[in-house]
Scaffold this motif. Sequence first.
Motif, PDB file in Angstrom:
ATOM      1  N   LEU A  79      46.703 -18.912 -83.559  1.00 31.54           N
ATOM      2  CA  LEU A  79      45.885 -17.693 -83.550  1.00 31.54           C
ATOM      3  C   LEU A  79      45.559 -17.241 -84.967  1.00 31.54           C
ATOM      4  O   LEU A  79      44.484 -16.711 -85.233  1.00 31.54           O
ATOM      5  CB  LEU A  79      46.618 -16.557 -82.835  1.00 31.54           C
ATOM      6  N   LEU A  80      46.492 -17.453 -85.875  1.00 29.91           N
ATOM      7  CA  LEU A  80      46.274 -16.964 -87.234  1.00 29.91           C
ATOM      8  C   LEU A  80      45.810 -18.040 -88.193  1.00 29.91           C
ATOM      9  O   LEU A  80      45.616 -17.789 -89.371  1.00 29.91           O
ATOM     10  CB  LEU A  80      47.571 -16.344 -87.787  1.00 29.91           C
ATOM     11  N   PHE A  90      56.760 -17.986 -87.482  1.00 32.20           N
ATOM     12  CA  PHE A  90      55.708 -18.511 -88.345  1.00 32.20           C
ATOM     13  C   PHE A  90      56.209 -19.334 -89.515  1.00 32.20           C
ATOM     14  O   PHE A  90      55.508 -20.199 -90.005  1.00 32.20           O
ATOM     15  CB  PHE A  90      54.864 -17.358 -88.917  1.00 32.20           C
ATOM     16  N   LEU A 100      48.719 -14.880 -74.558  1.00 34.37           N
ATOM     17  CA  LEU A 100      48.259 -15.094 -75.931  1.00 34.37           C
ATOM     18  C   LEU A 100      46.786 -15.498 -75.972  1.00 34.37           C
ATOM     19  O   LEU A 100      46.067 -15.193 -76.910  1.00 34.37           O
ATOM     20  CB  LEU A 100      49.097 -16.173 -76.617  1.00 34.37           C
ATOM     21  N   GLY A 129      42.884 -13.243 -83.306  1.00 34.65           N
ATOM     22  CA  GLY A 129      43.748 -13.251 -84.484  1.00 34.65           C
ATOM     23  C   GLY A 129      43.961 -11.840 -85.001  1.00 34.65           C
ATOM     24  O   GLY A 129      45.071 -11.452 -85.382  1.00 34.65           O
ATOM     25  N   LEU A 177      46.489  -9.950 -82.927  1.00 34.34           N
ATOM     26  CA  LEU A 177      47.849 -10.373 -83.215  1.00 34.34           C
ATOM     27  C   LEU A 177      48.318  -9.772 -84.530  1.00 34.34           C
ATOM     28  O   LEU A 177      49.442  -9.289 -84.650  1.00 34.34           O
ATOM     29  CB  LEU A 177      47.929 -11.898 -83.261  1.00 34.34           C
ATOM     30  N   LEU A 226      51.150 -19.140 -81.375  1.00 35.57           N
ATOM     31  CA  LEU A 226      51.082 -17.973 -82.268  1.00 35.57           C
ATOM     32  C   LEU A 226      50.434 -18.353 -83.590  1.00 35.57           C
ATOM     33  O   LEU A 226      49.538 -17.668 -84.082  1.00 35.57           O
ATOM     34  CB  LEU A 226      52.485 -17.411 -82.519  1.00 35.57           C
ATOM     35  N   GLN A 227      50.902 -19.464 -84.141  1.00 34.37           N
ATOM     36  CA  GLN A 227      50.387 -19.876 -85.444  1.00 34.37           C
ATOM     37  C   GLN A 227      48.914 -20.225 -85.354  1.00 34.37           C
ATOM     38  O   GLN A 227      48.135 -19.935 -86.258  1.00 34.37           O
ATOM     39  CB  GLN A 227      51.180 -21.080 -85.965  1.00 34.37           C
TER      40      GLN A 227
END
Lengths: 295, 197
Positions: free
Chosen positions: A13-14, B156, B128, B133, B136, A10-11
């Motif tokens: 991706l950003l 996060f 995913l 990005g 998401l 997840l991280q």
Amino acid sequence: MLKQTEQTNLQHLLENFTEQPSQGVWNSIESQLNVVLPQSGQSLTQTTATGKGSSIFSKIAAAPLKAAAITGSVAIVSTAAIITIQVLNHKPAQQNFQIPATQKTELALVSDSVALQSDENQTPVQEHVSKGIIQSPQIVNEPVSQNPVNNSINTTPTYTVAQGKPVTSNQTANTNTLKQEPTTKPVVSSVTNMSDPVLQNQEFEPFNPVKVTIPNVFTPNGDGYNDQFVIEGIENCNDNKLIIKSSSGKLVFQSSDYQNDWNAENCPDGVYIYYFVYKVNQIEEKMMGKVIIKR
Amino acid sequence: MGNISPFFSSKSNVSISKIDKELVEGCLKNDRVSQRKLYEKFAPKMLVICMRYAKTKEDAEDILIEGFVKVFAGLEKFKQESSLDTWIHSIMVNASISYFRKNSKHYQVGSLEDELFEIPNSSDLDGLAHLTGKDLMQTLQSMPDHLKCVFNLVAFDGYDYEQISTELGINIGTARSRMSKGKAWLQERINKIQKLS
């Protein structure tokens, strides 16, 4: 629930994701900095229209002022339409902030300290949000019928807030001081910390004040001392009403025309809340606070 | 203010870089030019953090503004043991939490239902790899408020359930159930996106 690998994915991706803030964002930050971390020689003037003024103002108010930025006292001078904040003894130079007072203007100054409210149709009230260190006088407006418009320009009430002076040990009561007779101008009527040099330079007008003092602790243990909940000055409080609630909100005592005779029967030791409403010269006053019962 | 979560303090054996140190010095002198430079340097990344917690970019910018004011006002307290990025990051997360507490319509302390909710055994988040990005980010922004805050803090920002419980004033059971529901919600959204592509 979320494994390390999932988190990493997840991280990831950003990771390189950025977003440019809009143009006005830095300006908003800067205008708050001008209040919180003022630069020497800088004055801040809000000249926006009524509606907008208050909303920008409350945003500024949301940012607490850094204690180091304001040393000494903050004096607030209120005129009909503008609240001027003078930062006295500011290093390196005196600062003036002028902000238009709208119907409802809230200002929070000094880290977790003063909050001011000015609603032109009602009594301006100062409450200190701090831990009891800052003492501020209360201003009483003349009755609405006499002067429905706000303060005249010539007689601006001045009230000062001293920062950083500890509450001395004999200041255990909540004091409300009122003038006995109606006046035509607003009056600073109670100052609990007179040793502040700034306060001493201000002009005050109280004469024969009516002082109502409610203790914040009493000891109903039968020793003859402090066995009743005594409100000093109650003889001047017409049509009074007292309500006591436990800290959980349960009503434990009430009286209209209180006679200073409550002895906390059936109330265990602890913290209680009082609400005391009364009239002086037809003006209704309210006092509220905590009282500790300790036997 | 700005307690660095354990996640970051373990990562932050990187101490402050030289460039950042100079920036900080300028800011401590209350020099607007330095402050602006610091803002320009970190804002784009920090805005992303705020956007994860907010519904719209405008709301995120409100959090960003508050966060940066706190950064400059509290810069003296920055011990320079961690990197500047880490420190600012933690302030932004705190500002996001405050924003959530103040603004969320669904802000509830939690219910007995939350406590009794049985956390289903969930499989890993699937799909995913097919997301960008941007996907998401948009998905996160539309996640229901009460789930979003918890989900972000866990996924996060390295908070554990105890910390979340303290910070948000909710029970641990509620925190867990919201995380679980947030994950399930996210998975559903990912599936939808996959179907469309």
